[in-house]
Design an enzyme around this catalytic site. Sequence first.
Site, PDB file in Angstrom:
ATOM      1  N   ASP A 158      -7.495  -1.704  -0.005  1.00  0.00           N
ATOM      2  CA  ASP A 158      -6.573  -2.687   0.558  1.00  0.00           C
ATOM      3  C   ASP A 158      -7.371  -3.963   0.754  1.00  0.00           C
ATOM      4  O   ASP A 158      -8.380  -3.957   1.470  1.00  0.00           O
ATOM      5  CB  ASP A 158      -6.048  -2.165   1.905  1.00  0.00           C
ATOM      6  CG  ASP A 158      -4.984  -3.052   2.511  1.00  0.00           C
ATOM      7  OD1 ASP A 158      -4.111  -2.505   3.214  1.00  0.00           O
ATOM      8  OD2 ASP A 158      -5.003  -4.266   2.277  1.00  0.00           O
ATOM      9  N   HIS A 181       4.203   1.249   4.114  1.00  0.00           N
ATOM     10  CA  HIS A 181       2.822   0.957   3.695  1.00  0.00           C
ATOM     11  C   HIS A 181       1.815   1.341   4.777  1.00  0.00           C
ATOM     12  O   HIS A 181       0.623   1.369   4.536  1.00  0.00           O
ATOM     13  CB  HIS A 181       2.653  -0.502   3.264  1.00  0.00           C
ATOM     14  CG  HIS A 181       2.647  -1.496   4.377  1.00  0.00           C
ATOM     15  ND1 HIS A 181       2.088  -2.749   4.233  1.00  0.00           N
ATOM     16  CD2 HIS A 181       3.136  -1.465   5.636  1.00  0.00           C
ATOM     17  CE1 HIS A 181       2.235  -3.439   5.354  1.00  0.00           C
ATOM     18  NE2 HIS A 181       2.875  -2.676   6.233  1.00  0.00           N
ATOM     19  N   ASP A 233      -3.246   3.561   7.808  1.00  0.00           N
ATOM     20  CA  ASP A 233      -2.047   3.857   6.994  1.00  0.00           C
ATOM     21  C   ASP A 233      -1.683   5.335   7.082  1.00  0.00           C
ATOM     22  O   ASP A 233      -1.276   5.934   6.085  1.00  0.00           O
ATOM     23  CB  ASP A 233      -2.258   3.436   5.534  1.00  0.00           C
ATOM     24  CG  ASP A 233      -2.497   1.942   5.393  1.00  0.00           C
ATOM     25  OD1 ASP A 233      -2.742   1.478   4.255  1.00  0.00           O
ATOM     26  OD2 ASP A 233      -2.459   1.235   6.412  1.00  0.00           O
ATOM     27  N   GLU A 289      -2.028  -5.183  -1.684  1.00  0.00           N
ATOM     28  CA  GLU A 289      -1.726  -6.081  -0.574  1.00  0.00           C
ATOM     29  C   GLU A 289      -2.150  -7.537  -0.786  1.00  0.00           C
ATOM     30  O   GLU A 289      -2.206  -8.294   0.179  1.00  0.00           O
ATOM     31  CB  GLU A 289      -2.273  -5.519   0.756  1.00  0.00           C
ATOM     32  CG  GLU A 289      -1.657  -4.175   1.150  1.00  0.00           C
ATOM     33  CD  GLU A 289      -0.251  -4.267   1.745  1.00  0.00           C
ATOM     34  OE1 GLU A 289       0.238  -5.385   2.003  1.00  0.00           O
ATOM     35  OE2 GLU A 289       0.372  -3.203   1.960  1.00  0.00           O
ATOM     36  N   HIS A 299       0.789  -1.225   0.000  1.00  0.00           N
ATOM     37  CA  HIS A 299       0.000   0.000   0.000  1.00  0.00           C
ATOM     38  C   HIS A 299       0.825   1.281   0.000  1.00  0.00           C
ATOM     39  O   HIS A 299       0.262   2.371  -0.132  1.00  0.00           O
ATOM     40  CB  HIS A 299      -0.972   0.021   1.193  1.00  0.00           C
ATOM     41  CG  HIS A 299      -2.329   0.577   0.824  1.00  0.00           C
ATOM     42  ND1 HIS A 299      -3.468   0.382   1.590  1.00  0.00           N
ATOM     43  CD2 HIS A 299      -2.705   1.357  -0.209  1.00  0.00           C
ATOM     44  CE1 HIS A 299      -4.489   1.016   1.035  1.00  0.00           C
ATOM     45  NE2 HIS A 299      -4.057   1.605  -0.057  1.00  0.00           N
ATOM     46  N   HIS A 312      -6.765  -0.844   8.168  1.00  0.00           N
ATOM     47  CA  HIS A 312      -5.783   0.053   8.772  1.00  0.00           C
ATOM     48  C   HIS A 312      -5.929   1.471   8.212  1.00  0.00           C
ATOM     49  O   HIS A 312      -6.375   1.650   7.083  1.00  0.00           O
ATOM     50  CB  HIS A 312      -4.369  -0.459   8.481  1.00  0.00           C
ATOM     51  CG  HIS A 312      -4.162  -1.906   8.774  1.00  0.00           C
ATOM     52  ND1 HIS A 312      -4.342  -2.889   7.820  1.00  0.00           N
ATOM     53  CD2 HIS A 312      -3.813  -2.546   9.913  1.00  0.00           C
ATOM     54  CE1 HIS A 312      -4.093  -4.068   8.355  1.00  0.00           C
ATOM     55  NE2 HIS A 312      -3.767  -3.900   9.625  1.00  0.00           N
ATOM     56  N   ASP A 339      -7.035  -6.304   2.561  1.00  0.00           N
ATOM     57  CA  ASP A 339      -7.194  -6.707   3.965  1.00  0.00           C
ATOM     58  C   ASP A 339      -8.384  -6.031   4.652  1.00  0.00           C
ATOM     59  O   ASP A 339      -8.662  -6.296   5.821  1.00  0.00           O
ATOM     60  CB  ASP A 339      -5.908  -6.558   4.793  1.00  0.00           C
ATOM     61  CG  ASP A 339      -5.518  -5.119   5.106  1.00  0.00           C
ATOM     62  OD1 ASP A 339      -4.308  -4.885   5.297  1.00  0.00           O
ATOM     63  OD2 ASP A 339      -6.392  -4.222   5.190  1.00  0.00           O
ATOM     64  N   ASP A 357      -9.943  -0.136   4.085  1.00  0.00           N
ATOM     65  CA  ASP A 357      -8.771  -0.776   4.677  1.00  0.00           C
ATOM     66  C   ASP A 357      -9.076  -1.115   6.132  1.00  0.00           C
ATOM     67  O   ASP A 357      -9.843  -0.415   6.800  1.00  0.00           O
ATOM     68  CB  ASP A 357      -7.605   0.241   4.606  1.00  0.00           C
ATOM     69  CG  ASP A 357      -6.222  -0.366   4.752  1.00  0.00           C
ATOM     70  OD1 ASP A 357      -5.285   0.188   4.147  1.00  0.00           O
ATOM     71  OD2 ASP A 357      -6.065  -1.388   5.477  1.00  0.00           O
TER      72      ASP A 357
HETATM   73  N1  LIG Z   1      -0.409   0.254  11.429  1.00  0.00           N
HETATM   74  C1  LIG Z   1       0.582  -0.784  11.132  1.00  0.00           C
HETATM   75  C2  LIG Z   1       0.091  -1.712  10.026  1.00  0.00           C
HETATM   76  C3  LIG Z   1       0.026  -1.044   8.680  1.00  0.00           C
HETATM   77  C4  LIG Z   1      -0.672  -1.947   7.634  1.00  0.00           C
HETATM   78  C5  LIG Z   1      -0.474  -1.419   6.240  1.00  0.00           C
HETATM   79  C6  LIG Z   1      -1.551  -1.882   5.266  1.00  0.00           C
HETATM   80  O1  LIG Z   1      -2.791  -1.346   5.604  1.00  0.00           O
HETATM   81  O2  LIG Z   1      -1.273  -1.330   4.007  1.00  0.00           O
HETATM   82  C7  LIG Z   1       1.904  -0.109  10.779  1.00  0.00           C
HETATM   83  O3  LIG Z   1       1.917   1.119  10.591  1.00  0.00           O
HETATM   84  O4  LIG Z   1       2.915  -0.793  10.691  1.00  0.00           O
HETATM   85 MN   LIG Z   2      -3.389  -0.448   3.595  1.00  0.00          MN
HETATM   86 MN   LIG Z   3      -4.441  -2.794   5.589  1.00  0.00          MN
END
Ligand SMILES: N[C@@H](CCCCC(O)O)C(=O)O
Ligand SMILES: [Mn+2]
Ligand SMILES: [Mn+2]
Length: 314
Positions: free
Chosen positions: A227, A136, A123, A272, A96, A121, A229, A119
């Site tokens: 995303d 990402h 991000d 993703e 992402h 998340h 996910d 998503d």
């Molecule tokens: N919030 C977590 C997970 C991020 C997940 C990224 C995906 O949504 O692209 C991080 O900053 O590492």
């Molecule tokens: Mn994402």
């Molecule tokens: Mn995500």
Amino acid sequence: HSVAVLGAPFSKGQKRRGVEHGPKAIRDAGLIERLSNLDYPVHDFGDLSFQYLEKDEPYMHVPFPRTVGRANKLLSGAVRNAVGAGHTTIMLGGDHSLAIGSVEGHARQCPDLCLIWVDAHADINTPLTSPSGNLHGQSVAFMLKELQNKMPELPGFSWMKPFLSAKDLVYIGLRDVDPGEYDILKDLGVQYFTMRDIDRLGIQRVMEVTFDHLLSRKQRPIHLSFDIDAMDPSLAPATGTPVNGGLTYREGIWITEEIHNTGLLSVMDLVEVNPDLGASREAVASTASMAVDVIASSLGQTREGGPITQESPH
Ligand SMILES: N[C@@H](CCCCC(O)O)C(=O)O
Ligand SMILES: [Mn+2]
Ligand SMILES: [Mn+2]
């Protein structure tokens, strides 16, 4: 008008191998055929080829900043050209972090765009708030004008400057938001719908409020950054950061059918998909198939066979 498909086989916005094979997995699941059955020409631009810089030391705890920055500069130009040529553009990820280049390139052509981020998340970590350092999870922070006093000058990103206002962004599907992200969302007053909000309001109301928030003053191009996910892991298991309690198949397709029906979709990211992370071939196939369904319904494929005309009688 026509549809352009652009593969972005890139993985350095995170640490797990395999997401660079996402474009191939989505194509192998029949994307081009499915789009060709809809009623406009499809141009497959193939995959971009990204340079992986050998010397690319982390910035603080952020890995591969120059490689990610350069990849997004290349992608920005490609998306800008595709949009400029009049195509509705589908960017196949890849992780992402690619949304940085995709949305930036789109905004160069369509400065008044709005962004719908589907998503699990947000991000929206900055390099200072990120728990992982992975870019990402920071994509949106690079876009927002309101965050620029919070963003360090990362090597590899000097080619761009922020272009988006927080009011032009809506999140759908959130269920794993970091503390630093929560503070940013609240400080900036970003409109978001968590999975709890979707359970409370229902997905129809969520989309009504989303479009009212983004489009009521004036109609403008939509950038959908999807995303995979966001979908429940039972539907899309082959992805790097799965989170339980995601969108049902029907909620996901309601979102994309409604976005199609605005007639305003201009660029869509589908990111993703990581075929290396499926526990079986079936798990990879179902994830890639979900991605194709999300894209096809964003572009007008319907469940009733033809265009959605009048809604069923109340
Ligand atoms: N919030 C977590 C997970 C991020 C997940 C990224 C995906 O949504 O692209 C991080 O900053 O590492
Ligand atoms: Mn994402
Ligand atoms: Mn995500």
